[in-house]
Design a protein around this motif. Structure first.
Motif, mmCIF file in Angstrom:
data_model
loop_
_atom_site.group_PDB
_atom_site.id
_atom_site.type_symbol
_atom_site.label_atom_id
_atom_site.label_comp_id
_atom_site.label_asym_id
_atom_site.label_seq_id
_atom_site.Cartn_x
_atom_site.Cartn_y
_atom_site.Cartn_z
ATOM 1 N N TYR A 170 0.803 -1.223 0.000
ATOM 2 C CA TYR A 170 0.000 0.000 0.000
ATOM 3 C C TYR A 170 0.839 1.277 0.000
ATOM 4 O O TYR A 170 0.488 2.233 -0.704
ATOM 5 N N PRO A 171 1.978 1.338 0.697
ATOM 6 C CA PRO A 171 2.836 2.523 0.512
ATOM 7 C C PRO A 171 3.354 2.636 -0.928
ATOM 8 O O PRO A 171 3.461 3.739 -1.464
ATOM 9 N N ALA A 172 3.660 1.493 -1.556
ATOM 10 C CA ALA A 172 4.109 1.522 -2.959
ATOM 11 C C ALA A 172 2.989 2.019 -3.866
ATOM 12 O O ALA A 172 3.236 2.822 -4.784
ATOM 13 N N ILE A 173 1.764 1.571 -3.616
ATOM 14 C CA ILE A 173 0.618 2.047 -4.397
ATOM 15 C C ILE A 173 0.483 3.560 -4.247
ATOM 16 O O ILE A 173 0.280 4.279 -5.230
ATOM 17 N N ASN A 174 0.628 4.061 -3.029
ATOM 18 C CA ASN A 174 0.535 5.510 -2.802
ATOM 19 C C ASN A 174 1.625 6.266 -3.564
ATOM 20 O O ASN A 174 1.361 7.307 -4.163
ATOM 21 N N ARG A 175 2.871 5.745 -3.538
ATOM 22 C CA ARG A 175 3.959 6.410 -4.265
ATOM 23 C C ARG A 175 3.691 6.402 -5.769
ATOM 24 O O ARG A 175 3.922 7.397 -6.454
ATOM 25 N N LEU A 176 3.219 5.274 -6.298
ATOM 26 C CA LEU A 176 2.943 5.177 -7.737
ATOM 27 C C LEU A 176 1.801 6.109 -8.142
ATOM 28 O O LEU A 176 1.856 6.742 -9.202
ATOM 29 N N ALA A 177 0.774 6.207 -7.299
ATOM 30 C CA ALA A 177 -0.350 7.106 -7.594
ATOM 31 C C ALA A 177 0.106 8.559 -7.542
ATOM 32 O O ALA A 177 -0.233 9.356 -8.426
ATOM 33 N N THR A 178 0.904 8.907 -6.546
ATOM 34 C CA THR A 178 1.412 10.272 -6.428
ATOM 35 C C THR A 178 2.280 10.636 -7.634
ATOM 36 O O THR A 178 2.239 11.770 -8.119
ATOM 37 N N ALA A 179 3.044 9.675 -8.136
ATOM 38 C CA ALA A 179 3.912 9.910 -9.300
ATOM 39 C C ALA A 179 3.143 9.885 -10.617
ATOM 40 O O ALA A 179 3.718 10.144 -11.673
ATOM 41 N N GLY A 180 1.835 9.573 -10.562
ATOM 42 C CA GLY A 180 1.033 9.545 -11.779
ATOM 43 C C GLY A 180 1.223 8.292 -12.622
ATOM 44 O O GLY A 180 0.873 8.270 -13.799
ATOM 45 N N LEU A 181 1.770 7.246 -12.011
ATOM 46 C CA LEU A 181 2.026 6.012 -12.753
ATOM 47 C C LEU A 181 0.850 5.042 -12.703
ATOM 48 O O LEU A 181 0.747 4.147 -13.548
ATOM 49 N N ILE A 182 -0.006 5.197 -11.709
ATOM 50 C CA ILE A 182 -1.250 4.422 -11.644
ATOM 51 C C ILE A 182 -2.397 5.352 -11.281
ATOM 52 O O ILE A 182 -2.188 6.398 -10.659
ATOM 53 N N ASP A 183 -3.595 4.979 -11.696
ATOM 54 C CA ASP A 183 -4.815 5.667 -11.276
ATOM 55 C C ASP A 183 -5.461 4.834 -10.187
ATOM 56 O O ASP A 183 -5.492 3.599 -10.270
ATOM 57 N N ARG A 184 -5.975 5.509 -9.177
ATOM 58 C CA ARG A 184 -6.691 4.835 -8.101
ATOM 59 C C ARG A 184 -8.078 5.453 -8.057
ATOM 60 O O ARG A 184 -8.224 6.632 -7.769
ATOM 61 N N CYS A 185 -9.075 4.638 -8.375
ATOM 62 C CA CYS A 185 -10.454 5.128 -8.414
ATOM 63 C C CYS A 185 -11.318 4.314 -7.462
ATOM 64 O O CYS A 185 -11.130 3.099 -7.309
ATOM 65 N N ALA A 186 -12.289 4.982 -6.848
ATOM 66 C CA ALA A 186 -13.214 4.286 -5.959
ATOM 67 C C ALA A 186 -13.999 3.248 -6.749
ATOM 68 O O ALA A 186 -14.368 3.459 -7.901
ATOM 69 N N ASP A 187 -14.227 2.110 -6.110
ATOM 70 C CA ASP A 187 -15.012 1.034 -6.715
ATOM 71 C C ASP A 187 -16.359 1.011 -6.006
ATOM 72 O O ASP A 187 -16.478 0.436 -4.920
ATOM 73 N N PRO A 188 -17.388 1.642 -6.588
ATOM 74 C CA PRO A 188 -18.682 1.756 -5.900
ATOM 75 C C PRO A 188 -19.319 0.404 -5.615
ATOM 76 O O PRO A 188 -20.042 0.253 -4.640
ATOM 77 N N GLY A 189 -19.032 -0.606 -6.377
ATOM 78 C CA GLY A 189 -19.622 -1.924 -6.164
ATOM 79 C C GLY A 189 -18.974 -2.719 -5.053
ATOM 80 O O GLY A 189 -19.493 -3.737 -4.623
ATOM 81 N N ALA A 190 -17.816 -2.263 -4.556
ATOM 82 C CA ALA A 190 -17.072 -3.039 -3.566
ATOM 83 C C ALA A 190 -17.209 -2.489 -2.154
ATOM 84 O O ALA A 190 -16.645 -3.055 -1.233
ATOM 85 N N GLY A 191 -17.901 -1.389 -1.955
ATOM 86 C CA GLY A 191 -18.067 -0.839 -0.616
ATOM 87 C C GLY A 191 -17.124 0.311 -0.344
ATOM 88 O O GLY A 191 -16.292 0.674 -1.170
ATOM 89 N N ALA A 192 -17.263 0.865 0.854
ATOM 90 C CA ALA A 192 -16.478 2.036 1.244
ATOM 91 C C ALA A 192 -14.992 1.699 1.302
ATOM 92 O O ALA A 192 -14.595 0.605 1.680
ATOM 93 N N ALA A 193 -14.183 2.656 0.926
ATOM 94 C CA ALA A 193 -12.723 2.580 0.991
ATOM 95 C C ALA A 193 -12.133 1.481 0.112
ATOM 96 O O ALA A 193 -11.041 1.015 0.366
ATOM 97 N N ARG A 194 -12.876 1.057 -0.896
ATOM 98 C CA ARG A 194 -12.350 0.073 -1.852
ATOM 99 C C ARG A 194 -12.007 0.784 -3.150
ATOM 100 O O ARG A 194 -12.777 1.598 -3.639
ATOM 101 N N TYR A 195 -10.844 0.485 -3.663
ATOM 102 C CA TYR A 195 -10.360 1.138 -4.869
ATOM 103 C C TYR A 195 -9.956 0.106 -5.915
ATOM 104 O O TYR A 195 -9.618 -1.015 -5.580
ATOM 105 N N VAL A 196 -10.001 0.535 -7.155
ATOM 106 C CA VAL A 196 -9.413 -0.257 -8.224
ATOM 107 C C VAL A 196 -8.250 0.551 -8.797
ATOM 108 O O VAL A 196 -8.264 1.780 -8.800
#
Length: 187
Positions: A29-55
């Motif tokens: 999860y820290p790696a995911i945060n670094r990649l998202a901050t660097a613009g290398l991945i998109d992190r979007c809420a997944d409405p079908g998976a419940g609160a605080a779930r992302y794809v």
């Protein structure tokens, strides 16, 4: 790769890398945060998976960076066994076989460089000089792994092994991950 949740990403990475690189939540999860901050991945809420779930999905910049790092791995990603296995796990993502082979050739060249594991001062020790059975086991195991890896690399690269009766200096010389035989002096 498509859209993945963090949990699914961890499972896929674990399947790709096997036992070599276990993935924990504390590292993922820290790696995911670094990649998202660097613009290398998109992190979007997944409405079908419940609160605080992302794809997660790789951005174009992320795809470009992945391919760049696969084409031009850092030296330590070639020489360090675990890091090299991580590169190897994703190498098929490079669309150009010639570029894949360039990475494999770098690894083969590294494996064929003379080196030793244990020294007495500046002098490399031969396996027959090691009285500790476990250290000797390390040398013999490393030789077997290196030999198998070099044979596989040559096979993939389409390089023929020398015919019987000729000398393959890569197989007779001491290599970085190939300690000397019990009765061979270290060169």
């Amino acid at each position: 790769m498509g859209h993945l949740s963090g949990h699914e990403l961890r499972r896929r990475v674990s399947r790709l890398t096997g036992y070599r690189w276990p993935v924990s939540d504390g590292s993922l999860y820290p790696a995911i945060n670094r990649l998202a901050t660097a613009g290398l991945i998109d992190r979007c809420a997944d409405p079908g998976a419940g609160a605080a779930r992302y794809v997660l999905s790789l951005t174009e910049a992320g795809r470009t960076e992945l391919l760049k790092r696969l084409r031009e791995p850092a030296d330590h990603e070639i020489t360090d066994f675990t890091r090299y296995f991580t590169v190897l796990a994703f190498l098929s993502r490079l669309p150009d076989v010639a570029e894949q082979h360039a990475v494999l050739r770098r690894r083969l060249e590294f494996l064929e460089e003379p080196a030793s594991f244990f020294y007495e001062g500046e002098r490399p020790l031969r396996a027959e000089e090691i009285t500790d059975p476990y250290r000797r086991g390390m040398l013999l195991t490393a030789r077997a792994l290196s030999g198998a890896e070099r044979a596989w690399l040559r096979e993939v690269l389409g390089e023929e092994r020398p015919e019987r009766g000729t000398v393959d200096t890569a197989d007779t010389a001491h290599t970085r991950n190939d300690p000397p035989a019990l009765d061979e002096p270290v060169s």
